[in-house]
Enzyme design. Structure first.
Site, PDB file in Angstrom:
ATOM      1  CG  HIS A 185       5.273   4.309  -8.434  1.00  0.00           C
ATOM      2  ND1 HIS A 185       5.020   2.959  -8.396  1.00  0.00           N
ATOM      3  CD2 HIS A 185       5.207   4.658  -9.738  1.00  0.00           C
ATOM      4  CE1 HIS A 185       4.809   2.515  -9.612  1.00  0.00           C
ATOM      5  NE2 HIS A 185       4.919   3.532 -10.444  1.00  0.00           N
ATOM      6  CG  ASP A 188       6.147   5.262 -16.785  1.00  0.00           C
ATOM      7  OD1 ASP A 188       5.906   4.095 -16.445  1.00  0.00           O
ATOM      8  OD2 ASP A 188       5.290   6.160 -16.789  1.00  0.00           O
ATOM      9  CD  GLN A 204       9.450  -1.288   0.070  1.00  0.00           C
ATOM     10  OE1 GLN A 204       9.074  -2.310  -0.483  1.00  0.00           O
ATOM     11  NE2 GLN A 204       9.325  -0.090  -0.491  1.00  0.00           N
ATOM     12  NE  ARG A 247       6.714  -0.441 -15.539  1.00  0.00           N
ATOM     13  CZ  ARG A 247       5.953   0.082 -16.512  1.00  0.00           C
ATOM     14  NH1 ARG A 247       5.396  -0.703 -17.395  1.00  0.00           N
ATOM     15  NH2 ARG A 247       5.753   1.371 -16.588  1.00  0.00           N
ATOM     16  N   PRO A 280      12.782  -1.599  -4.741  1.00  0.00           N
ATOM     17  CG  PRO A 280      11.242  -1.238  -3.031  1.00  0.00           C
ATOM     18  CD  PRO A 280      12.140  -0.512  -3.973  1.00  0.00           C
ATOM     19  CG  LEU A 281      12.692  -4.421  -8.525  1.00  0.00           C
ATOM     20  CD1 LEU A 281      13.789  -4.580  -9.562  1.00  0.00           C
ATOM     21  CD2 LEU A 281      11.438  -3.847  -9.159  1.00  0.00           C
ATOM     22  CB  THR A 282       8.343  -8.843  -4.771  1.00  0.00           C
ATOM     23  OG1 THR A 282       8.116  -7.878  -3.755  1.00  0.00           O
ATOM     24  CG2 THR A 282       8.010 -10.222  -4.239  1.00  0.00           C
ATOM     25  CB  CYS A 316       2.320  -3.115  -1.406  1.00  0.00           C
ATOM     26  SG  CYS A 316       1.842  -4.764  -1.966  1.00  0.00           S
TER      27      CYS A 316
END
Length: 680
Positions: free
Chosen positions: A478, A513, A370, A536, A316-318, A401
């Site tokens: 994570h 990573d 999410q 990323r 999930p990427l804001t 978060c």
């Protein structure tokens, strides 16, 4: 006679032949010697080149830089030998530490993108430090005022969206008090309309009609000031097109577009949450000692299975993880997508921006949403709403978060330290989700705590078996603490430890990573990961999903990357519309993505494989002018790339990335000018 005729002539011939043979042997020996000498010299040169190459790679990686081939690097500024620092093997630890510090600001932006990004995003020290002040956190709205002002001017130049699409507004002459308040004057509209983009409308080409109609910035479907379809037929309120596509806000192929009635019930607090309220009350009774079981007489349903083993998952990427970007990742091989983090309270309040985060495209075959929240009753109600009204394959609880704005709600990574609240949220949501699995994404800890001396104060390994008992269908880890951010690499050894603490065969998803398919395969084979989630890495190179599915490196060309940018713009125009507002919204999110993907270093330029996500590239020149431009850290070049597909930016437009670490100091010239200086 025989002696004279046979024997005597034989001796001179034999001697000559022997002499010739000996001469040939000597020449061959000399030639072999010369070849051996040449091979030795060549081997020495090769060994010298290999040694020099290994030294370059080691020096670059110690500085945290990508080992780019020398012929592509721009020359460094001249430094006197007396002031130039040296680096040897004893400086390895210092070099790695310095590299990590240099990458903190850059990575923290991705951290906010991946785990939330709705707060101010300031670090504990507020971004202060010795020497040059780091750019971190988020640019404030006042810093981005020019962006908002330009968008406001674009909206003001548009005509009523219903009139633009159907050539008539049903509410224009309404007498029941619902008269449309938008402008309908065609003469005034065309006088102030932004100039057309001289390209055929991509929405018309794919759908057969353009819902933006007269407001569309592209060409091909306006005749005599009327919006027409692909066959030249004028669109009217009675057209079949209007039944298929009601308006510009209802793109075909998208679900979770909520009716005015549903949104109104949420806003007026008229939605019937009696079922979820009963579940929350049962939990509260248990917490107060009034019941021996967590939910009293309410039977908690069986854990619903979720098959993610071996699949690639987009984190999930804001901001950047919007629907068009997810469509792009699916096209490139992504198996599972997760929407941007949505706040539970805002959804239940009927906030339109938050509800829009739940949108799903039909190409997303396995899609999860999410949500973040710290209150048991609120999350219980949200689960009921999602189960009854949202089209998704699973629901994920955000426990990762790192932002204070989310922590103040008791949500995000802060929820990890509130074990009782976490248990209540998981149990109540799992009970209310009758048809959808529940998953949870967390960090190794909110922050290292002394009361957890094992594993350096981290405690995710203790939560894993508890989460299984409470009812989650999958766990995502994570490999960093929330406070740690990206100052260190993800701890995959600890990830393996957490995976080993499972009491059942609950799917275990890991992230951190990953930038190559080898790393993904290694983590699945050695660190207990059933599936790999990419954050990323997908921002920098969304074609990573292709590499993971095909188990190969893709030395993607600049033209192929430009094709992906074109695909994104088309998906954006489908989603946000091809009118002025939709074009500029697409441009904004494309620019945000370009601020990340410009960090990708083509693998054909690297001296060592596989690439690492913490390598920072030195300024370099690509194999073509376009590749050089795509690598530019200048917002000026990003804007020029968007103008290839979205036309010229409106007057007064300036782009400031949402996150400060993306806002590199722009060079005085563009990438092409700099490349010509180097190549010339």
């Amino acid at each position: 006679l025989w002696f004279k005729t046979s024997v005597i002539p034989y001796f001179p011939t034999t001697l000559v032949q022997s002499a010739q043979k000996a001469a040939r042997s000597r020449r061959e020996i000399l030639k072999i010697g010369e070849n051996m000498a040449a091979e030795t010299a060549e081997k020495m040169d090769t060994d010298s080149e290999v040694a020099a190459r290994e030294a370059r790679i080691k020096e670059a990686t110690l500085r945290g830089e990508a080992p780019i081939k020398p012929e592509y690097l721009k020359p460094k500024p001249s430094v006197s030998s007396s002031s130039a620092p040296s680096m040897d093997a004893t400086d390895e630890t210092k070099g790695q530490k310095r590299a990590a510090e240099e990458s903190v600001a850059e990575a923290e932006a991705a951290d906010q993108q991946e785990e939330g990004g709705k707060g101010k995003g300031k670090g504990k020290d507020g971004g202060k430090g010795k020497g040059k002040k780091r750019q971190r956190g988020m640019n404030k709205n006042k810093d981005r005022a020019a962006n908002s002002e330009a968008m406001k001017n674009v909206r003001a130049s548009q005509i009523c969206s219903r009139f633009a699409y159907m050539n008539h507004c049903p509410q224009q002459d309404s007498a029941d008090g619902s008269k449309c308040k938008q402008p309908h004057d065609l003469d005034a509209f065309y006088e102030g309309k932004l100039p057309d983009i001289e390209q055929p409308c991509p929405v018309l080409a794919r759908l057969g009609v353009c819902p933006a109609g007269l407001n569309c910035r592209y060409q091909g479907h306006v005749q005599d000031r009327k919006n027409v379809d692909k066959d030249g037929v004028v669109v009217t309120p009675e057209s079949e097109w209007v039944k298929k596509i009601p308006n510009v806000g209802h793109p075909p192929g998208e679900t979770n577009i909520f009716s005015f009635e549903t949104v109104g019930k949420l806003r007026k607090k008229l939605f019937d949450f009696s079922k979820s309220t009963e579940v929350a009350k049962a939990w509260q009774k248990y917490c107060s000692g009034g019941s021996d079981t967590p939910l009293g007489a309410i039977v908690q349903p069986d854990i619903k299975p979720l098959d993610v083993k071996g699949k690639s998952i987009l984190a999930p990427l804001t901001t950047v993880g919007n629907l068009p970007f997810r469509r792009l990742c699916v096209k490139l091989g992504c198996d599972v997508t997760v929407g941007e983090m949505a706040l539970a309270g805002s959804i239940l309040d009927g906030a339109a921006p938050e509800l829009s985060l739940l949108r799903r495209h039909e190409s997303e075959k396995c899609f999860g949403i999410q949500v973040a929240g710290g209150d048991v009753e609120t999350m219980s109600k949200l689960a009921q709403f999602i189960d009854e009204h949202v089209d998704c394959d699973f629901v994920d609880i955000n426990c990762g978060c790192p932002l204070d704005e989310v922590h103040r709600r008791g949500a995000g990574s802060r929820l990890m330290a509130r074990t009782k609240a976490m248990e209540g949220i998981v149990r109540c949501m799992q009970t209310n989700l009758k048809t959808k699995p529940l998953t949870l994404k967390m960090r190794t800890a909110d922050h290292e705590e002394k009361r957890h001396p094992e594993f350096g104060g981290r405690y995710a390994h203790k939560l894993v078996p508890q989460l299984e008992e409470w009812g989650v269908s999958a766990i995502t880890l994570h490999g960093r603490t929330a406070r740690q951010r990206y100052t260190k690499l993800a701890d995959w050894d600890y990830t393996k430890e957490c995976s080993s603490r499972r009491a059942t065969n609950t799917p275990f998803i890991a992230c951190g990573d990953v930038l190559s398919w080898e790393e993904a395969e290694e983590h699945k084979a050695q660190h207990g990961a059933d599936a790999i989630m990419v954050g990323r890495g997908a921002l920098m190179k969304p074609w990573l999903f292709t590499e993971m599915s095909e188990k190969r490196h893709w030395d993607i060309s600049a033209s192929e990357r430009l094709d992906l940018i074109r695909d994104f713009t088309h998906y954006g125009l489908d989603h946000w519309g091809s009118d002025g507002r939709g074009v500029e919204t697409t441009r904004r999110f494309l620019l945000e993505w370009l601020s990340f993907t410009c960090r990708y270093v083509p693998i054909g330029l690297l001296e060592q494989m596989p690439p690492k996500i913490n390598w920072r590239p030195r300024p370099y020149v690509g194999r073509s002018d376009l590749e050089t431009k795509l690598a530019s850290p200048s917002a000026k070049d990003w804007v020029e790339i968007t103008e290839m597909f979205l036309g010229k930016v409106p007057d007064g437009f300036t782009f400031i990335p949402k996150h400060k670490s993306n806002a590199y100091d722009a060079p005085t010239g563009g990438a092409q000018e700099e490349a010509q200086d180097v190549q010339g």
